[in-house]
Design an enzyme around this catalytic site. Structure first.
Site, mmCIF file in Angstrom:
data_model
loop_
_atom_site.group_PDB
_atom_site.id
_atom_site.type_symbol
_atom_site.label_atom_id
_atom_site.label_comp_id
_atom_site.label_asym_id
_atom_site.label_seq_id
_atom_site.Cartn_x
_atom_site.Cartn_y
_atom_site.Cartn_z
ATOM 1 N N THR A 1 -0.933 -8.644 -5.396
ATOM 2 C CA THR A 1 -2.385 -8.843 -5.356
ATOM 3 C C THR A 1 -3.121 -7.500 -5.272
ATOM 4 O OG1 THR A 1 -2.210 -9.061 -2.962
ATOM 5 C CG2 THR A 1 -2.259 -11.117 -4.225
ATOM 6 N N ASP B 1 -5.117 -7.115 1.127
ATOM 7 C CA ASP B 1 -4.456 -8.065 2.017
ATOM 8 C C ASP B 1 -3.125 -7.502 2.497
ATOM 9 O OD1 ASP B 1 -2.802 -8.178 -0.173
ATOM 10 O OD2 ASP B 1 -3.374 -10.206 -0.752
ATOM 11 N N HIS C 1 -1.867 1.079 -0.135
ATOM 12 C CA HIS C 1 -0.970 0.662 -1.214
ATOM 13 C C HIS C 1 -1.049 -0.844 -1.467
ATOM 14 C CE1 HIS C 1 1.814 4.462 -1.470
ATOM 15 N NE2 HIS C 1 0.558 4.712 -1.769
ATOM 16 N N ASP D 1 2.054 -4.471 -4.917
ATOM 17 C CA ASP D 1 2.180 -5.843 -4.408
ATOM 18 C C ASP D 1 1.619 -6.788 -5.455
ATOM 19 O OD1 ASP D 1 -0.587 -5.983 -4.115
ATOM 20 O OD2 ASP D 1 -0.561 -6.233 -1.942
ATOM 21 N N ASP E 1 -12.206 18.708 1.647
ATOM 22 C CA ASP E 1 -13.206 19.733 1.311
ATOM 23 C C ASP E 1 -13.526 19.798 -0.180
ATOM 24 O OD1 ASP E 1 -10.854 20.701 0.315
ATOM 25 O OD2 ASP E 1 -10.879 22.600 1.420
ATOM 26 N N GLY F 1 -8.472 20.676 4.028
ATOM 27 C CA GLY F 1 -8.607 19.240 4.264
ATOM 28 C C GLY F 1 -9.545 18.573 3.276
ATOM 29 N N SER G 1 -11.468 20.548 -2.553
ATOM 30 C CA SER G 1 -10.732 21.608 -3.259
ATOM 31 C C SER G 1 -9.967 21.060 -4.462
ATOM 32 C CB SER G 1 -9.769 22.330 -2.310
ATOM 33 O OG SER G 1 -8.683 21.502 -1.955
ATOM 34 N N HIS H 1 -5.302 12.722 -1.463
ATOM 35 C CA HIS H 1 -4.741 13.940 -2.051
ATOM 36 C C HIS H 1 -5.637 15.155 -1.800
ATOM 37 C CE1 HIS H 1 -1.340 12.213 -4.604
ATOM 38 N NE2 HIS H 1 -1.777 11.241 -3.818
HETATM 39 C C1 HEM Z 1 3.730 8.470 2.453
HETATM 40 C C2 HEM Z 1 2.838 8.958 1.718
HETATM 41 C C3 HEM Z 1 2.521 8.516 0.311
HETATM 42 C C4 HEM Z 1 3.296 8.581 -0.808
HETATM 43 C C5 HEM Z 1 4.693 9.141 -0.940
HETATM 44 C C6 HEM Z 1 2.508 8.025 -1.891
HETATM 45 C C7 HEM Z 1 2.910 7.953 -3.196
HETATM 46 C C8 HEM Z 1 2.197 7.349 -4.218
HETATM 47 C C9 HEM Z 1 2.621 7.287 -5.603
HETATM 48 C C10 HEM Z 1 3.865 7.930 -6.169
HETATM 49 C C11 HEM Z 1 1.698 6.585 -6.286
HETATM 50 C C12 HEM Z 1 1.696 6.252 -7.768
HETATM 51 C C13 HEM Z 1 0.843 7.230 -8.535
HETATM 52 C C14 HEM Z 1 0.980 7.003 -10.034
HETATM 53 O O1 HEM Z 1 2.099 6.938 -10.543
HETATM 54 O O2 HEM Z 1 -0.060 6.887 -10.710
HETATM 55 C C15 HEM Z 1 0.684 6.199 -5.341
HETATM 56 C C16 HEM Z 1 -0.427 5.459 -5.649
HETATM 57 C C17 HEM Z 1 -1.463 5.243 -4.781
HETATM 58 N N1 HEM Z 1 -1.580 5.741 -3.509
HETATM 59 FE FE1 HEM Z 1 -0.125 6.599 -2.424
HETATM 60 N N2 HEM Z 1 1.302 7.608 -1.392
HETATM 61 C C18 HEM Z 1 1.266 7.902 -0.056
HETATM 62 C C19 HEM Z 1 0.207 7.695 0.793
HETATM 63 C C20 HEM Z 1 -1.023 7.242 0.397
HETATM 64 C C21 HEM Z 1 -2.208 7.249 1.211
HETATM 65 C C22 HEM Z 1 -2.278 7.772 2.625
HETATM 66 C C23 HEM Z 1 -3.228 6.733 0.455
HETATM 67 C C24 HEM Z 1 -4.672 6.524 0.784
HETATM 68 C C25 HEM Z 1 -5.212 6.547 1.930
HETATM 69 C C26 HEM Z 1 -2.653 6.355 -0.799
HETATM 70 C C27 HEM Z 1 -3.321 5.694 -1.798
HETATM 71 C C28 HEM Z 1 -2.788 5.356 -3.017
HETATM 72 C C29 HEM Z 1 -3.461 4.509 -3.981
HETATM 73 C C30 HEM Z 1 -4.786 3.796 -3.777
HETATM 74 C C31 HEM Z 1 -2.636 4.466 -5.109
HETATM 75 C C32 HEM Z 1 -2.885 3.718 -6.399
HETATM 76 C C33 HEM Z 1 -3.466 4.593 -7.469
HETATM 77 C C34 HEM Z 1 -3.679 3.804 -8.746
HETATM 78 O O3 HEM Z 1 -3.479 2.580 -8.767
HETATM 79 O O4 HEM Z 1 -4.071 4.438 -9.745
HETATM 80 N N3 HEM Z 1 -1.338 6.700 -0.816
HETATM 81 N N4 HEM Z 1 1.008 6.676 -4.091
#
Ligand code: HEM
Ligand SMILES: *[C@@H]1O[C@H](CO)[C@@H](O)[C@H](O)[C@H]1NC(C)=O
Ligand SMILES: *[C@@H]1O[C@H](CO)[C@@H](O)[C@H](O)[C@H]1NC(C)=O
Length: 369
Positions: A225, A230, A205, A223, A98, A96, A100, A79
């Protein structure tokens, strides 16, 4: 080749190998840091203090857990960094990776897609200040260290030296789960990522859960796990959806998931099935090593977005070697067969996977505290 001509090239080969041999006492020379660690590059020493702080008992990741703070820290790397455009200057399109999102949190955390990141920002901020490191460096460092706590996790690169100055990133740089594949690929492409790299980044994810898409449940994972890095995520997102984890579904950006208590983002569902992304998605279901190496490569790019790498110092040596996964072979969840898979890559058949033994699983639904 005749014996004589082999003899003729031998002296040359000896000269060449002598010229490229490394000088023995500079290669891998370690300088003691005075904090129990040694570094190849002494500039990196202070990052061992930060490491011991965040991975120590009572620290951000409390003794090296792959838990909520780890997941949120990994999400934060994205983010912060994705506030960037190849086609706009930093003061308009975002700078990027940075910092911010932390420096201007009072603005950026109000953007809809950043719902929930305020919690981890406020946990991280005092640690960055305590160690006198820039917010941009700290966010990427915490994400890289955190994910090594997840079994089978990647060993991400870490570069130090981002300035502690940033412009406010504009709204709408972070994709939303309700966005179409077109919109997601367009936005990510504008930041420099190919369709395949979007899939590679989504290996994140595999260690992830939601709190805010459906605010009635806390920590429902993507998922089965969420503490293991994995390929289950890539398998389970291709299963036929059967139900919502709570009666309040569907929420905006949510579609039916295949396992009781599991949460499925609409964006993951459509990216798993789109012709532009489905083959990269499927390529990971029986190849966790490939998934990890592609994630490492895509994250190397994400973590320095908007930065001039020549001005940074490579301190990857500080990032711990992750715990190995107990098994890196994905399975179909108990009760599921290949008939439940919505295979979507036209180029190659879905690989044979075993069904995990045991009773049909369900992930407990936890109400928000
Ligand atoms: C297509 C782009 C993406 C979308 C639409 C997306 C959307 C989301 C959403 C809606 C959540 C749930 C947040 C919540 O309700 O607390 C989430 C969680 C998460 N996202 Fe993404 N995401 C994207 C790409 C990424 C990328 C590129 C990364 C990291 C490199 C990432 C890492 C994570 C992680 C680690 C969580 C879990 C956070 C937690 O368990 O508290 N996501 N994402
Ligand atoms: C970075 O800037 C913030 C204000 O945005 C400040 O609180 C922090 O102390 C600064 N850190 C460093 C290392 O200069
Ligand atoms: C913090 O870091 C800045 C440079 O990044 C340096 O000028 C300053 O002296 C440091 N402050 C402390 C208390 O170490």
């Amino acid at each position: 080749m005749s014996f004589k001509s082999i003899l003729a090239i031998l002296p040359l080969a000896v000269v060449v190998s002598a010229a490229v041999a490394p000088t023995p006492d500079t290669a891998d020379h370690l300088t003691p840091c005075g904090n129990g660690h040694s570094a190849k590059n002494p500039v990196c020493c202070k990052w061992f203090d930060v490491l011991d702080d965040i991975n120590g008992d009572g620290g951000l990741f409390d003794g090296g857990e792959c838990g909520e703070e780890t997941h949120e820290s990994l999400r934060l790397t994205f983010h912060d960094a994705i506030g960037f455009s190849l086609h706009k200057p930093a003061n308009v399109g975002g700078g990027g990776a940075d910092g911010s999102i932390m420096a201007h949190s009072e603005i950026e955390t109000n953007y809809h897609a950043n719902n929930g990141v305020d919690e981890i920002i406020e946990e991280q901020r005092p640690i960055a200040i305590r160690h006198n490191v820039s917010f941009g460096d700290f966010i990427q460092f915490a994400g890289a260290v955190g994910v090594t706590n997840c079994q089978g996790g990647p060993r991400l690169q870490f570069h130090a030296g981002r300035a502690n100055f940033s412009f406010v990133a504009p709204d709408l740089t972070v994709p939303e789960p309700s966005d179409s594949v077109d919109a997601i690929l367009k936005r990510m492409g504008d930041a420099g990522f190919s369709a395949e790299e979007v899939v590679d980044l989504l290996a994140s994810h595999s260690v992830a859960a939601q709190d805010h898409v459906d605010p009635n449940i806390h920590g429902s994972p993507f998922d089965s796990t969420p503490s293991t890095f994995d390929a289950q995520f890539f398998v389970e997102t291709l299963l036929k959806g059967t139900a919502f984890p709570t009666g309040s579904g569907p929420n905006v950006g949510e579609v039916e998931s295949p396992i009781d208590g599991e949460f499925r983002l609409q964006s993951d569902f459509v990216l798993a099935r789109d012709s532009r992304t489905a083959c990269e998605w499927q390529s990971f279901v029986n190849n966790q090593q490939l998934m990890v190496s592609k994630f490492e490569a895509a994250m190397a790019k994400l973590s320095v977005l908007g930065q001039n790498v020549a001005h940074l110092t490579d301190c990857s040596e500080v990032i711990p070697v992750p715990k190995r996964a107990a098994s890196n072979v994905a399975t179909l969840p108990p009760g599921k067969t290949l008939r439940d898979i919505q295979a979507s890559c036209k180029r190659s058949p879905f690989p044979a996977l075993k069904t995990a033994p045991g009773p049909v699983t369900s992930i407990p639904v936890v109400p928000p505290s």
